[in-house]
Design a protein around this motif. Structure first.
Motif, mmCIF file in Angstrom:
data_model
loop_
_atom_site.group_PDB
_atom_site.id
_atom_site.type_symbol
_atom_site.label_atom_id
_atom_site.label_comp_id
_atom_site.label_asym_id
_atom_site.label_seq_id
_atom_site.Cartn_x
_atom_site.Cartn_y
_atom_site.Cartn_z
ATOM 1 N N LYS A 194 13.926 14.385 -0.591
ATOM 2 C CA LYS A 194 13.620 14.865 0.759
ATOM 3 C C LYS A 194 13.897 13.788 1.800
ATOM 4 O O LYS A 194 14.219 12.651 1.469
ATOM 5 C CB LYS A 194 12.157 15.319 0.803
ATOM 6 N N VAL A 246 12.559 18.900 3.347
ATOM 7 C CA VAL A 246 13.978 18.887 2.940
ATOM 8 C C VAL A 246 14.819 18.570 4.190
ATOM 9 O O VAL A 246 14.548 19.098 5.265
ATOM 10 C CB VAL A 246 14.371 20.263 2.335
ATOM 11 N N ASN A 255 14.635 17.217 -3.883
ATOM 12 C CA ASN A 255 15.140 18.301 -3.047
ATOM 13 C C ASN A 255 15.789 19.319 -3.981
ATOM 14 O O ASN A 255 16.957 19.227 -4.305
ATOM 15 C CB ASN A 255 16.157 17.715 -2.057
#
Ligand SMILES: [Zn+2]
Length: 475
Positions: free
Chosen positions: A20, A147, A27
């Motif tokens: 992230k 994200v 992610n």
């Protein structure tokens, strides 16, 4: 009364970094809810964000591909709003000094090429995802929170729903091509908001209406068309368009008022004291530029100039990076760009269409694909056999050497004159009338004999040899 439409887009794209943007959570998409979360991305008091360099790199890469200027100093602001998908009650974003400024993308329109200018690109974190439960109430998945996202904001240079669609398709292809995002709309890694206003030629711009929740390009196209019609009706009946945000319902094919438009100050943007400004050196930008592949337009140009391909073919070949890379690999192994291009444009494209997936997967490798083309060019296999072999390699066996496969599938072309002559003589005996037609100069009858020989040899006869034999025996 006709009006001119003025359309601007805000495109949100998730970057495909490993982690992230401000923490080391993964992610990833499609996981059990709330397992990729930590105190930073769910906004626990005292948790401190640390910037992911890769996200900065990808944002710059997108900016360079879109002809932006890269800011040498970029800052972080908190965008304050309350919604359950945002546990901190603010989103870390950029307002004062976004990472990329200006830029443009050229699109093809009915009236020729058109430059769609960008206002800027900024980096920000994504929010979590609300899941409206069938049992009532809503559930929240914070896996998506944090994200990295880039928001690409255009100038209002788009004049129709069609232009917006072309812009979005080109943008998606470009971002995928340079490898910064998967741009999977069905997974929400690319989303867009549009704003639309109408005015009469020569008059000031009209009131803007923003539309959110556009989950596909088709939805964006429909929503814009709907909005232009809605505003036209209001204006034609003497009414006034209200500045507001509307929600598009794609199933019902209409939009609903969500709220009257808040101004930017409603978000109370202020500097994020947890994150220092980021200096971006020209050296770093240069390094990122070096990671950019040759962009589709330049690559297509190269294909036209170096390989003499028609511009249309070059454009199709370069529209997807996987295809263009495959083409290059093939050309490196087999110096016959025209033949490779023809096969990709027809057979490969057809097989890819059958896949019906957003991401292109080529089950065949360049080495075996070009071997197959060489076998055909060297007359070891004829055209129908090459097609059969290609299908087999694509669907069933992409690993075995094509030379072995043509033995296994019994596809080797029969060029042996003696063998073919015997077959042909038998066919002539059985079809005396048709043989007379050929002797009388009937071309259709020649095709009949070629067809019969092909049938008898299961398509493996060398057509050139067959034609020569027909000339010899029936002249
Ligand atoms: Zn985290």
């Amino acid at each position: 009364m006709s009006y001119l439409a003025v359309i601007g887009l805000e495109v949100h794209t998730e970057l495909k970094t490993n982690t992230k943007i401000f923490c080391s959570c993964k992610n990833e998409f499609n996981l059990e809810p709330n397992i990729n979360c930590c105190p930073v991305c769910v906004g626990m008091p005292g948790a401190l964000p640390v910037l992911n360099k890769k996200a900065v790199e990808y944002a710059i890469k997108a900016g360079l591909a879109l002809n932006c200027e890269i800011n040498s100093l970029t800052r972080w602001e908190r965008k304050n709003y309350f919604y359950p998908d945002l546990p901190k009650a603010y989103q870390i974003s950029q307002a004062e000094a976004p990472i990329c400024l200006g830029g443009y993308m050229e699109i093809e329109t009915q009236n020729g090429p058109k430059k769609i200018r960008l206002n800027h690109i900024h980096l920000e974190e994504d929010a979590g995802k609300l899941i409206h439960s069938e049992y009532g109430g809503s559930l929240i998945d914070y896996n998506r929170g944090g994200v990295p996202l880039i928001e690409i904001v255009t100038e209002p240079d788009i004049s129709s729903a069609d232009e917006a669609l072309v812009f979005l398709e080109n943008l998606r292809a470009l971002l995928k091509y340079i490898g910064v995002s998967d741009c999977r709309m069905e997974q929400g890694s690319l989303r867009c908001d549009v704003n639309v206003s109408l005015h009469k030629e020569g008059e000031p711009l009209g009131t803007r209406v923003e539309m959110k929740n556009l989950a596909s390009f088709k939805a964006a196209h429909r929503a814009i068309t709907y909005e232009i019609n809605r505003q036209t009706e209001i204006l034609n009946s003497g009414g006034k368009v209200i500045q507001e945000t509307r929600r598009w319902d794609d199933q019902k094919g209409r939009s609903y008022s969500m709220r009257t438009k808040e101004d930017a100050q409603d978000y109370r943007y202020f500097s994020d004291a947890d994150l220092p400004p980021v200096k971006i050196s020209r050296e770093f930008v240069r390094k990122v530029r070096e990671t950019l592949p040759l962009l589709p337009k330049e690559r297509a140009q190269k294909y036209v100039e170096e390989y003499n391909l028609p511009p249309y073919d070059a454009q199709i070949l370069t529209s997807e990076r996987t295809i263009a890379d495959f083409f290059d690999e093939c050309v490196a192994l087999f110096d016959n760009p025209k033949m490779i291009s023809n096969w990709i444009m027809t057979d490969v494209m057809r097989k890819l269409k059958e896949q019906q997936t957003e991401d292109i997967v080529l089950p065949i490798n360049a080495r075996n694909f070009t071997k197959m083309l060489k076998l055909h060019l060297d007359n070891v296999i004829n055209q129908p056999a090459a097609k059969t072999l290609f299908e087999y390699m694509w669907d069933q066996d992409s690993k075995t050497d094509p030379e072995q496969l043509i033995q296994k599938l019994n596809l080797v072309q029969i060029s042996d004159e003696g063998e073919l002559e015997k077959i042909l003589q038998e066919i002539i005996q059985n079809n005396p009338a048709a043989a007379d037609d050929v002797r009388g100069g009937n071309k259709k009858a020649i095709a009949f004999f070629v067809g019969q020989v092909m049938k008898a040899t299961k398509g493996k006869a060398n057509p050139k040899t067959v034609n020569e034999l027909i000339q010899k025996l029936l002249s």
